[in-house]
Design a protein around this motif. Structure first.
Motif, mmCIF file in Angstrom:
data_model
loop_
_atom_site.group_PDB
_atom_site.id
_atom_site.type_symbol
_atom_site.label_atom_id
_atom_site.label_comp_id
_atom_site.label_asym_id
_atom_site.label_seq_id
_atom_site.Cartn_x
_atom_site.Cartn_y
_atom_site.Cartn_z
ATOM 1 N N VAL A 88 -25.922 -25.997 -1.360
ATOM 2 C CA VAL A 88 -24.973 -25.427 -2.311
ATOM 3 C C VAL A 88 -24.045 -24.501 -1.527
ATOM 4 C CG1 VAL A 88 -24.663 -23.994 -4.357
ATOM 5 C CG2 VAL A 88 -26.605 -25.561 -4.221
ATOM 6 N N ARG A 89 -22.752 -24.751 -1.612
ATOM 7 C CA ARG A 89 -21.766 -23.954 -0.893
ATOM 8 C C ARG A 89 -20.777 -23.355 -1.897
ATOM 9 N NH1 ARG A 89 -25.009 -23.958 2.497
ATOM 10 N NH2 ARG A 89 -24.972 -25.025 4.513
ATOM 11 N N GLY A 90 -20.399 -22.099 -1.692
ATOM 12 C CA GLY A 90 -19.459 -21.438 -2.583
ATOM 13 C C GLY A 90 -18.172 -21.066 -1.873
ATOM 14 N N ARG A 91 -17.087 -21.010 -2.623
ATOM 15 C CA ARG A 91 -15.803 -20.570 -2.070
ATOM 16 C C ARG A 91 -15.862 -19.085 -1.747
ATOM 17 N NH1 ARG A 91 -13.787 -17.293 -5.780
ATOM 18 N NH2 ARG A 91 -14.066 -17.724 -7.997
ATOM 19 N N ALA A 92 -14.908 -18.626 -0.968
ATOM 20 C CA ALA A 92 -14.806 -17.202 -0.671
ATOM 21 C C ALA A 92 -14.600 -16.426 -1.961
ATOM 22 C CB ALA A 92 -13.631 -16.950 0.284
ATOM 23 N N VAL A 134 -16.703 -16.095 -4.491
ATOM 24 C CA VAL A 134 -17.432 -16.551 -5.672
ATOM 25 C C VAL A 134 -18.531 -15.542 -5.992
ATOM 26 C CG1 VAL A 134 -19.206 -17.905 -4.462
ATOM 27 C CG2 VAL A 134 -18.467 -18.585 -6.755
ATOM 28 N N ASP A 135 -18.828 -15.378 -7.265
ATOM 29 C CA ASP A 135 -19.858 -14.436 -7.710
ATOM 30 C C ASP A 135 -21.192 -14.797 -7.063
ATOM 31 O OD1 ASP A 135 -22.057 -13.356 -9.369
ATOM 32 O OD2 ASP A 135 -20.454 -12.698 -10.699
ATOM 33 N N ALA A 136 -21.751 -13.861 -6.306
ATOM 34 C CA ALA A 136 -22.989 -14.126 -5.560
ATOM 35 C C ALA A 136 -24.148 -14.457 -6.495
ATOM 36 C CB ALA A 136 -23.335 -12.924 -4.688
ATOM 37 N N ASP A 137 -24.198 -13.819 -7.656
ATOM 38 C CA ASP A 137 -25.281 -14.086 -8.603
ATOM 39 C C ASP A 137 -25.166 -15.499 -9.172
ATOM 40 O OD1 ASP A 137 -26.371 -11.570 -8.249
ATOM 41 O OD2 ASP A 137 -25.260 -10.680 -9.919
ATOM 42 N N VAL A 138 -23.930 -15.930 -9.458
ATOM 43 C CA VAL A 138 -23.716 -17.285 -9.962
ATOM 44 C C VAL A 138 -24.114 -18.306 -8.907
ATOM 45 C CG1 VAL A 138 -21.966 -18.962 -10.691
ATOM 46 C CG2 VAL A 138 -21.924 -16.627 -11.598
ATOM 47 N N LEU A 139 -23.717 -18.064 -7.656
ATOM 48 C CA LEU A 139 -24.064 -18.963 -6.554
ATOM 49 C C LEU A 139 -25.582 -19.072 -6.422
ATOM 50 C CD1 LEU A 139 -23.036 -20.707 -4.195
ATOM 51 C CD2 LEU A 139 -23.054 -18.653 -2.782
ATOM 52 N N ALA A 140 -26.261 -17.925 -6.520
ATOM 53 C CA ALA A 140 -27.725 -17.919 -6.421
ATOM 54 C C ALA A 140 -28.356 -18.678 -7.584
ATOM 55 C CB ALA A 140 -28.241 -16.483 -6.376
ATOM 56 N N ASP A 141 -27.789 -18.533 -8.780
ATOM 57 C CA ASP A 141 -28.322 -19.242 -9.947
ATOM 58 C C ASP A 141 -28.186 -20.757 -9.773
ATOM 59 O OD1 ASP A 141 -29.296 -17.159 -11.495
ATOM 60 O OD2 ASP A 141 -27.371 -16.782 -12.468
ATOM 61 N N VAL A 142 -27.040 -21.206 -9.266
ATOM 62 C CA VAL A 142 -26.839 -22.635 -9.053
ATOM 63 C C VAL A 142 -27.789 -23.145 -7.975
ATOM 64 C CG1 VAL A 142 -25.198 -24.413 -8.317
ATOM 65 C CG2 VAL A 142 -24.442 -22.562 -9.833
ATOM 66 N N ASP A 143 -27.954 -22.367 -6.913
ATOM 67 C CA ASP A 143 -28.873 -22.767 -5.845
ATOM 68 C C ASP A 143 -30.299 -22.908 -6.391
ATOM 69 O OD1 ASP A 143 -29.483 -23.082 -2.860
ATOM 70 O OD2 ASP A 143 -30.811 -21.429 -3.410
ATOM 71 N N ARG A 144 -30.729 -21.953 -7.213
ATOM 72 C CA ARG A 144 -32.083 -22.020 -7.775
ATOM 73 C C ARG A 144 -32.219 -23.214 -8.726
ATOM 74 N NH1 ARG A 144 -31.812 -16.205 -7.533
ATOM 75 N NH2 ARG A 144 -30.778 -16.143 -9.582
ATOM 76 N N ALA A 145 -31.152 -23.501 -9.480
ATOM 77 C CA ALA A 145 -31.191 -24.648 -10.387
ATOM 78 C C ALA A 145 -31.331 -25.950 -9.600
ATOM 79 C CB ALA A 145 -29.928 -24.680 -11.247
ATOM 80 N N VAL A 146 -30.595 -26.069 -8.489
ATOM 81 C CA VAL A 146 -30.697 -27.258 -7.642
ATOM 82 C C VAL A 146 -32.104 -27.379 -7.063
ATOM 83 C CG1 VAL A 146 -29.905 -28.314 -5.488
ATOM 84 C CG2 VAL A 146 -28.238 -27.344 -7.086
ATOM 85 N N ARG A 147 -32.649 -26.258 -6.605
ATOM 86 C CA ARG A 147 -34.014 -26.269 -6.064
ATOM 87 C C ARG A 147 -35.024 -26.710 -7.128
ATOM 88 N NH1 ARG A 147 -34.602 -23.453 -1.138
ATOM 89 N NH2 ARG A 147 -32.653 -22.450 -0.469
ATOM 90 N N ASP A 148 -34.843 -26.222 -8.344
ATOM 91 C CA ASP A 148 -35.765 -26.594 -9.427
ATOM 92 C C ASP A 148 -35.695 -28.089 -9.709
ATOM 93 O OD1 ASP A 148 -36.517 -23.953 -9.667
ATOM 94 O OD2 ASP A 148 -35.288 -23.544 -11.448
ATOM 95 N N VAL A 149 -34.479 -28.636 -9.777
ATOM 96 C CA VAL A 149 -34.307 -30.053 -10.070
ATOM 97 C C VAL A 149 -34.947 -30.900 -8.978
ATOM 98 C CG1 VAL A 149 -32.621 -31.927 -10.295
ATOM 99 C CG2 VAL A 149 -32.257 -29.759 -11.476
ATOM 100 N N LEU A 150 -34.707 -30.521 -7.727
ATOM 101 C CA LEU A 150 -35.259 -31.305 -6.611
ATOM 102 C C LEU A 150 -36.778 -31.172 -6.539
ATOM 103 C CD1 LEU A 150 -32.579 -30.559 -3.869
ATOM 104 C CD2 LEU A 150 -32.863 -32.648 -5.211
#
Length: 283
Positions: free
Chosen positions: A257-261, A263-279
């Motif tokens: 998961v990569r974020g633009r310069a 980007v909200d760090a908490d949102v990026l972390a939430d998306v990363d955790r969601a991807v980890r959960d799905v995988l």
């Protein structure tokens, strides 16, 4: 009071700081670069001095600019909190990029997981090739992207791994005396090198039977029996496709998961955790 720091110019100043430049700030704010420049000049006219200055290929904030930025963030936070409290806040949109094959195997589960983690955001997806998504992240056109590295590099820092599997049409059989026909994504694609490496490990002759720039074309070629393809797969295979018989398991692909310069760090972390959960659910 004749001097006023308006919200829109202050938001542009904060975006320039978060994104590291005018061009990316404009992409994130969905306005033109000239509008961002005008906003910054309006703030500079109010505070009586330069806020940003050129620094190499980017920009740097002046001493006055850093003071302005501190106040800008406080004012914007209070402004947005007031709108939220009054029920007048604009809907927040999160633009997520994903590769087509990544989207095909992950989006159903990922959308549900993100809906739970980010209930206050409206999700919008952009499906594209890895190379195009990397450019979109760099330019700030998308907020973040779920990207695939077919070589499986850097698993320690990846959000997870996806198995690469040989797939074929239901009536396809591996030829005994002829080269193995292979269907591949056209360049550029991070799955091409892993496919070639896997074929070399098979030590069987092969030929490229078809290439496609998109997933639907690749699926159509495989479904019609033109050849086998090496793809990341989670869960059920698409209709008309099956695991290719006679071909051994191969490597895995890394998911990042990569974020633009800015980007909200908490949102990026939430998306990363969601991807980890799905995988993790697919292991």
């Amino acid at each position: 009071m004749s001097q006023v720091l308006d919200i829109a110019p202050l938001r542009s100043v904060a975006a320039v700081a978060d994104c590291g430049g005018f061009h990316r700030a404009a992409a994130v704010l969905h306005i033109t670069q000239s509008a961002v420049s005008q906003h910054v000049r309006r703030v500079e006219a109010v505070v009586g001095g330069p806020v940003v200055e050129r620094s190499g290929r980017g920009v740097a904030f002046t001493e006055l600019g850093h003071r302005v930025l501190t106040h800008a963030r406080s004012i914007l936070a209070a402004h947005d909190a007031a709108l939220a409290d009054l029920g007048a806040a604009e809907e927040r949109v999160l633009l997520i990029g994903a590769t087509e094959h990544g989207a095909d195997v992950m989006l159903p589960g990922l959308t549900a997981a993100l809906g739970q983690r980010l209930p206050d955001w409206r999700l919008r997806f952009r499906l594209d090739r890895n190379v195009m998504l990397a450019d979109a992240i760099e330019q700030g056109v998308v907020d973040l992207a779920v990207m695939l590295d077919g070589s499986g590099l850097d698993p320690a820092n990846a959000s997870g791994m996806v198995a690469l599997k040989w797939i074929s049409g239901r009536n396809f059989s591996v030829p005994a005396t002829e080269p193995l026909p292979v269907v591949m994504f056209s360049e550029p694609c991070t799955l091409r090198e892993p496919t070639f490496a896997a074929l070399d490990r098979l030590t069987v002759p092969y030929r490229i039977a078809a290439e496609s720039s998109d997933l639907s074309g690749l699926f159509a070629a495989v479904r019609s029996g033109l050849g086998v393809a090496l793809l990341p797969m989670i869960g059920r295979l698409p209709d008309g496709l099956c695991l290719a018989e006679g071909l051994p398991p191969t490597s895995r692909a890394s998911v990042f998961v990569r974020g633009r310069a800015g980007v909200d760090a908490d949102v990026l972390a939430d998306v990363d955790r969601a991807v980890r959960d799905v995988l993790a659910q697919q292991i």
